[in-house]
Design an enzyme around this catalytic site. Structure first.
Site, PDB file in Angstrom:
ATOM      1  N   LYS A 120       0.856  59.359  78.387  1.00  9.02           N
ATOM      2  CA  LYS A 120       0.520  59.165  76.974  1.00  9.02           C
ATOM      3  C   LYS A 120      -0.788  58.403  76.766  1.00  9.02           C
ATOM      4  CE  LYS A 120       4.896  59.921  74.738  1.00  9.02           C
ATOM      5  NZ  LYS A 120       5.855  59.533  73.741  1.00  9.02           N
ATOM      6  N   LYS A 201       6.054  69.457  79.082  1.00  9.22           N
ATOM      7  CA  LYS A 201       7.317  69.497  78.346  1.00  9.22           C
ATOM      8  C   LYS A 201       7.072  69.754  76.865  1.00  9.22           C
ATOM      9  CE  LYS A 201       8.160  64.873  76.732  1.00  9.22           C
ATOM     10  NZ  LYS A 201       9.185  64.324  75.915  1.00  9.22           N
ATOM     11  N   LYS A 204       7.088  66.524  70.525  1.00  5.10           N
ATOM     12  CA  LYS A 204       6.782  66.411  69.088  1.00  5.10           C
ATOM     13  C   LYS A 204       5.298  66.185  68.843  1.00  5.10           C
ATOM     14  CE  LYS A 204      10.540  63.231  68.261  1.00  5.10           C
ATOM     15  NZ  LYS A 204      10.313  62.231  69.309  1.00  5.10           N
TER      16      LYS A 204
HETATM   17  N1  AQP Z   1      11.130  68.742  76.203  1.00  2.62           N
HETATM   18  C1  AQP Z   1      12.274  68.080  76.249  1.00  2.62           C
HETATM   19  N2  AQP Z   1      13.333  68.597  76.915  1.00  2.62           N
HETATM   20  C2  AQP Z   1      14.509  67.929  76.955  1.00  2.62           C
HETATM   21  N3  AQP Z   1      14.722  66.731  76.352  1.00  2.62           N
HETATM   22  C3  AQP Z   1      13.687  66.188  75.679  1.00  2.62           C
HETATM   23  N4  AQP Z   1      13.544  65.038  74.975  1.00  2.62           N
HETATM   24  C4  AQP Z   1      12.301  64.957  74.474  1.00  2.62           C
HETATM   25  N5  AQP Z   1      11.593  66.043  74.835  1.00  2.62           N
HETATM   26  C5  AQP Z   1      12.415  66.830  75.582  1.00  2.62           C
HETATM   27  C6  AQP Z   1      14.621  64.074  74.796  1.00  2.62           C
HETATM   28  O1  AQP Z   1      14.808  63.881  73.408  1.00  2.62           O
HETATM   29  C7  AQP Z   1      15.219  62.527  73.179  1.00  2.62           C
HETATM   30  C8  AQP Z   1      14.382  61.925  72.101  1.00  2.62           C
HETATM   31  O2  AQP Z   1      13.040  61.827  72.514  1.00  2.62           O
HETATM   32  P1  AQP Z   1      12.114  60.707  71.894  1.00  2.62           P
HETATM   33  O3  AQP Z   1      11.907  60.964  70.475  1.00  2.62           O
HETATM   34  O4  AQP Z   1      12.671  59.374  72.184  1.00  2.62           O
HETATM   35  O5  AQP Z   1      10.725  60.771  72.601  1.00  2.62           O
HETATM   36  P2  AQP Z   1      10.158  61.596  73.760  1.00  2.62           P
HETATM   37  O6  AQP Z   1      11.095  61.627  74.901  1.00  2.62           O
HETATM   38  O7  AQP Z   1       8.808  61.042  74.043  1.00  2.62           O
HETATM   39  O8  AQP Z   1      10.125  63.021  73.056  1.00  2.62           O
HETATM   40  P3  AQP Z   1       8.899  63.822  72.462  1.00  2.62           P
HETATM   41  O9  AQP Z   1       9.429  64.950  71.696  1.00  2.62           O
HETATM   42  O10 AQP Z   1       7.942  64.142  73.558  1.00  2.62           O
HETATM   43  O11 AQP Z   1       8.249  62.818  71.453  1.00  2.62           O
HETATM   44  P4  AQP Z   1       6.778  62.253  71.414  1.00  2.62           P
HETATM   45  O12 AQP Z   1       5.897  63.437  71.509  1.00  2.62           O
HETATM   46  O13 AQP Z   1       6.695  61.529  70.113  1.00  2.62           O
HETATM   47  O14 AQP Z   1       6.659  61.344  72.591  1.00  2.62           O
HETATM   48  C9  AQP Z   1      15.088  61.784  74.520  1.00  2.62           C
HETATM   49  O15 AQP Z   1      16.382  61.688  75.101  1.00  2.62           O
HETATM   50  C10 AQP Z   1      14.220  62.688  75.314  1.00  2.62           C
HETATM   51  O16 AQP Z   1      14.451  62.563  76.701  1.00  2.62           O
END
Ligand code: AQP
Length: 333
Positions: A120, A201, A204
């Protein structure tokens, strides 16, 4: 109906950041197992807004997204009578414990290993200290509630492992306080990849919306994204992560939405090409989104605020009790 804690059930804690529109990866990797777990566990599901502000958020949009994450939980099938839902910033014990862990348990050498921070912060000119310290706040979230199990996607496993390390280190130095939580990841779907790049992956905060299917995408938009999703060379529908990562990812999504096993999918599409499979995948996604969105749109902001208020009242005494024990151990009560 009100949520009641059952002392015989193990405790589950997890959360989602209100940092964007939730996508199929969040649902299949995390929320889907939360829904299944709420029958057998005392579940606490948090909207981790303090985590979201580790990167810049537009304030009005953030307020909106906090409510929308709760609506997503509800639409996915989390029931406030079975699980507690609350907003992280409503409980000040989270940031207090994070500071204590920063001082009494976490080491720079631990945080320097965190791959999510590396990803990140890469190529960013300015990175907040909060983003670096994110895993310690996550540890505080989990440890406040005597958590037994933490259901997450694969990207968060390293953070839960760090939580275990910090808890063990604190317990060794100051005496037994924290339960050591176990990570729970789903067999399939723990890492849903981007539609535009199967090496990254689904996320968001991806640069392009072509990366993800948002849970609020219209079926038309989702269908277009699936049609344009990257595929691999050849045309066979085969689950081969190494040589066919793009089609393997689409197969996992299809399998989780329809309960058709990967083996059966391979059999059903023998002799057919990507086009045919993508058409059926788009149909499955459409069915899921239509049902999901009817529920999502049925909750008012007032209902959601009420759920959050109730949730905070439920968890506050638990969090304060743990914090008090921790402060006693440190001699600062
Ligand atoms: N691509 C993914 N596949 C499976 N699980 C996923 N999670 C996120 N992306 C995937 C799981 O969703 C939960 C919530 O995630 P988060 O909001 O805490 O943040 P993150 O893991 O950083 O998810 P994002 O979507 O990538 O958000 P941003 O872009 O804001 O950082 C967690 O249990 C995560 O593992």
């Amino acid at each position: 109906m009100d949520y009641k804690t059952n002392k015989n059930k193990p405790a589950v804690f997890s959360g989602v950041q209100p940092s964007g529109v939730l996508h199929l990866g969040n649902y299949l990797g995390a929320l889907k197992q939360w829904v299944e777990m709420q029958e057998q566990y005392n579940c606490i599901f948090c909207v981790v807004d303090y985590h979201a502000i580790t990167v810049k958020q537009e304030p009005k949009q953030l307020s909106r997204r906090i409510l929308d994450v709760v609506r997503t939980y509800l639409a996915a099938g989390i029931h406030p009578a079975k699980a507690v839902i609350f907003q992280q910033s409503a409980i000040s014990a989270h940031t207090e414990l994070a500071w204590i862990l920063n001082c009494a348990a976490a080491r720079l050498s631990d945080l320097n290993k965190m791959t999510q921070f590396k990803d990140k912060s890469a190529k960013k000119e300015s990175v907040s200290v909060g983003l670096y310290d994110y895993p310690v706040l996550m540890a505080a979230d989990i440890l406040l509630y005597n958590t037994d199990a933490v259901p997450v996607g694969e990207d968060q496993v390293q953070h839960v492992e760090l939580t275990r390390t910090l808890a063990q280190r604190f317990n060794r130095q100051y005496g037994q306080v924290f339960k050591i939580p176990e990570v729970v990841i789903s067999e399939q779907g723990a890492r849903i990849m981007g539609l535009d790049d199967p090496a990254k992956k689904m996320s968001k905060s991806a640069a392009s919306p072509a990366n993800y299917i948002a849970l609020t995408d219209t079926p038309e938009v989702a269908t277009k994204k699936i049609r344009r999703a990257v595929t691999d060379s050849g045309s066979e529908i085969k689950y081969d992560l190494k040589n066919k990562p793009a089609i393997a990812n689409l197969m996992v999504i299809y399998s989780l939405l329809t309960n058709i096993s990967l083996k059966e999918i391979e059999k059903n599409y023998q002799g057919q090409g990507y086009g045919e499979f993508k058409k059926d995948l788009a149909e499955a996604v459409k069915k899921f989104l239509v049902e999901f969105q009817i529920k999502y749109n049925s909750f008012t902001d007032d209902e959601v605020r009420q759920i959050l208020k109730h949730g905070a009242e439920k968890v506050r005494p638990l969090a304060e009790e743990t914090l008090k024990t921790v402060k006693n151990k440190l001699g600062i009560n």
